[in-house]
Design a protein around this motif. Structure first.
Motif, short mmCIF file in Angstrom:
data_model
loop_
_atom_site.label_atom_id
_atom_site.label_comp_id
_atom_site.label_asym_id
_atom_site.label_seq_id
_atom_site.Cartn_x
_atom_site.Cartn_y
_atom_site.Cartn_z
N ASN A 193 0.90 -1.17 -0.07
CA ASN A 193 -0.03 0.00 0.00
C ASN A 193 0.89 1.18 0.08
O ASN A 193 1.90 1.26 0.89
N ASP A 194 0.47 2.29 -0.80
CA ASP A 194 1.20 3.31 -0.90
C ASP A 194 2.71 3.29 -1.32
O ASP A 194 3.53 3.82 -0.77
N HIS A 195 3.09 2.27 -2.18
CA HIS A 195 4.42 1.81 -2.76
C HIS A 195 4.99 3.02 -3.07
O HIS A 195 4.56 3.71 -4.07
N GLN A 196 6.13 3.50 -2.67
CA GLN A 196 6.82 4.55 -2.92
C GLN A 196 8.07 4.07 -3.99
O GLN A 196 8.76 2.91 -3.67
N PHE A 197 8.57 5.10 -4.76
CA PHE A 197 9.98 4.60 -5.56
C PHE A 197 11.16 4.93 -4.97
O PHE A 197 11.29 5.78 -3.80
N ILE A 253 8.97 -6.61 -17.20
CA ILE A 253 9.42 -5.12 -17.18
C ILE A 253 8.40 -4.24 -17.74
O ILE A 253 8.17 -3.27 -17.27
N ARG A 254 7.67 -4.72 -18.70
CA ARG A 254 6.52 -3.90 -19.31
C ARG A 254 5.51 -3.57 -18.30
O ARG A 254 5.09 -2.71 -18.12
N GLU A 255 5.26 -4.83 -17.43
CA GLU A 255 4.27 -4.41 -16.22
C GLU A 255 4.75 -3.65 -15.33
O GLU A 255 3.89 -2.78 -14.63
N GLU A 256 6.03 -3.70 -15.08
CA GLU A 256 6.77 -2.94 -14.19
C GLU A 256 6.70 -1.52 -14.45
O GLU A 256 6.44 -0.59 -13.52
N ASN A 257 7.00 -0.94 -15.56
CA ASN A 257 6.98 0.06 -16.08
C ASN A 257 5.64 0.73 -16.09
O ASN A 257 5.62 1.98 -15.66
N ARG A 258 4.69 -0.04 -16.44
CA ARG A 258 3.39 0.54 -16.13
C ARG A 258 2.93 0.70 -14.71
O ARG A 258 2.35 1.84 -14.56
N LEU A 259 3.37 0.04 -13.73
CA LEU A 259 2.99 0.32 -12.62
C LEU A 259 3.82 1.60 -11.91
O LEU A 259 3.49 2.17 -11.04
#
Length: 167
Positions: free
Chosen positions: A94-98, A148-154
């Protein structure tokens, strides 16, 4: 290498349980399963090929071993930097931060480019497992591209916006 992977799998499972218990979510389940099957298949294929080929240790093997050691070092660094949010699966808390460490800013997806790819290439070189590489690695690379495509989207849709809200 397989034993090292099992140690990190244990860490991942522990982190996954905490993430899910705290309302986190998994994404790209099918791709995660495909990557798992491909990783195990690759290890088995290389082991069989090495056994059948009776490969000897040479300069190519030394290069492979060096890549494998490098990949484990990177895996350790990445897991340390991400701490409790690191998993083998694609999961967000939840509220995942970069994570704005220079490694993630400089090399997008270091776990894939500096850990998994060197590990797989290193295993091939170590055992001269060219057939395994030609058959399995292209499929594995396709699965990694999907991940990687899915991670980039997220990153664009969830993680970066969450980080901006916190600032």
């Amino acid at each position: 290498m397989f034993i090292i992977r099992l140690v990190f799998l244990r860490l991942s499972i522990r982190n996954e349980k905490v993430i899910l218990a705290n309302g986190g979510k998994e994404y790209g389940e099918k791709v995660s399963k495909a990557i798992t099957v491909l990783h195990i298949s690759f290890y088995l294929a290389v082991a069989i090929e090495v056994y059948c080929r009776q490969s000897s240790f040479d300069t190519t093997s030394l290069l492979g071993l060096s890549l494998m050691i490098f990949s484990v070092a990177i895996l350790r660094i990445v897991t340390s930097l991400l701490g409790p949010i690191w998993t083998i699966k694609l999961m967000l808390v939840n509220d995942h931060q970069f994570v704005d460490h220079w490694l993630f800013k400089t090399i997008k997806h270091p776990n894939y480019y500096l850990n998994i790819m060197p590990e797989l290439l290193g295993i091939c070189l170590l055992g001269h497992a060219w057939t395994s590489a030609v058959i399995i690695l292209p499929i594995y690379l396709l699965a990694l591209m999907l991940r990687i495509r899915e991670e980039n989207r997220l990153l664009v849709e969830v993680i970066i916006p969450n980080t901006r809200l916190k600032q």
